[in-house]
Design a protein around this motif. Sequence first.
Motif, PDB file in Angstrom:
ATOM      1  N   VAL A 122       0.787  -1.266  -0.077  1.00 41.93           N
ATOM      2  CA  VAL A 122       0.052  -0.161   0.075  1.00 41.93           C
ATOM      3  C   VAL A 122       0.961   1.102  -0.019  1.00 41.93           C
ATOM      4  O   VAL A 122       0.785   2.222  -0.728  1.00 41.93           O
ATOM      5  N   ARG A 123       1.932   1.320   0.711  1.00 43.33           N
ATOM      6  CA  ARG A 123       2.783   2.620   0.862  1.00 43.33           C
ATOM      7  C   ARG A 123       3.336   2.812  -0.499  1.00 43.33           C
ATOM      8  O   ARG A 123       3.646   3.782  -0.942  1.00 43.33           O
ATOM      9  N   PHE A 124       3.882   1.613  -1.249  1.00 35.41           N
ATOM     10  CA  PHE A 124       4.425   1.825  -2.415  1.00 35.41           C
ATOM     11  C   PHE A 124       3.528   2.346  -3.568  1.00 35.41           C
ATOM     12  O   PHE A 124       4.063   3.122  -4.154  1.00 35.41           O
ATOM     13  N   HIS A 125       2.392   1.773  -3.329  1.00 39.03           N
ATOM     14  CA  HIS A 125       1.405   2.164  -4.375  1.00 39.03           C
ATOM     15  C   HIS A 125       1.347   3.790  -4.398  1.00 39.03           C
ATOM     16  O   HIS A 125       1.283   4.412  -5.244  1.00 39.03           O
ATOM     17  N   TYR A 126       0.979   4.089  -3.129  1.00 43.88           N
ATOM     18  CA  TYR A 126       0.728   5.638  -2.886  1.00 43.88           C
ATOM     19  C   TYR A 126       1.599   6.236  -2.897  1.00 43.88           C
ATOM     20  O   TYR A 126       1.606   7.631  -3.156  1.00 43.88           O
ATOM     21  N   SER A 127       3.152   6.004  -2.916  1.00 46.25           N
ATOM     22  CA  SER A 127       4.195   6.771  -2.811  1.00 46.25           C
ATOM     23  C   SER A 127       4.459   7.137  -4.440  1.00 46.25           C
ATOM     24  O   SER A 127       4.989   8.266  -4.565  1.00 46.25           O
TER      25      SER A 127
END
Length: 324
Positions: A270-275
């Motif tokens: 999720v963090r990678f997606h939104y980053s």
Amino acid sequence: MKNEGLDIEQAIPTGILAFNDYDFDSYTDRLKCLHELLTSRPDSVRSHLRAYVQVGCKMFNCDTGFIGQRIGGVIRIIASQSNLDSIYDGQLLQVTEPMVASVLGGNVASINPAMGGSAFSSPDLAYNGDDIHGLIARAIEVYDETFGVMCFFSTQRDKEYVSEDTESIELMAKGVAKMIELQSSYKDQRAQTTGFATPGVKHFDDYLLQARLPEAYGVAGRVIEVLKQRIGKSALGIGDIAAELNLSKRTLQRRLQQQDVSFAELRDKVRFHYSIDYLIEHNSSIDSISNALDFSDRTSFTNAFKRWTGLSPSTFRKLFRDYA
């Protein structure tokens, strides 16, 4: 020629198209508008694509429209206009989605549920719970390959599509394809001029696929949904997520383990997606991104991003800011 990531931030001299000057019930006016679109010079490729979407919504009396680029097994929306929260720039749709699946072969697909007809197996069509009362879509062919789709639909329309609508969306798709071909040609020339090459760096589309949120069910799916809702708003610790799910931390860990996944893995996804969204789409500062993703500090976010991509956030942005 293989479709590559679309460079949609390259500046183009400004030109304004007055859409309200046209009567879209008149086929002659449609042709005039499409000709002006084809020859106009908006601020950027992004604004040009959005202009096509805006014209299409008016032309076909639809409340939602989008242009999507095919990347492997998904369609990435690169320009959209909608009053639905479920359609937005950057969204990924499965190529099996009924709205796009039937047009990927290059044909026009239209559906008029209110008129009792359909291009699909059922006269009823819905998207994320919203009933669709009219849809018209066309594949976009770039260099004789399917680049993506152009799709317009309405939750209210009850007017049947006619041959003029089919001809109009075919002309629109050809106009978009020509613009993309010209942009791709310019990008190739620029790359040859600068001699830019970075060993080990993937294509931007590959990073998008890598950062795509996983399809998860059960507790894992609920964890992803809660994480998405809390991004930029609340803490993303396992204790915080467990509490929101009315579970103990240990119970959450055990149930995730039963699905052969860990909380850290899901949070990383999720963090990678939104980053990428924060870095490229919103051009947010590194500090604000680290805060939004609930990292302890800027360094922790930078280290995590390097682990995901092999690049620092700032380097990633410099390389791919033109692909937003």
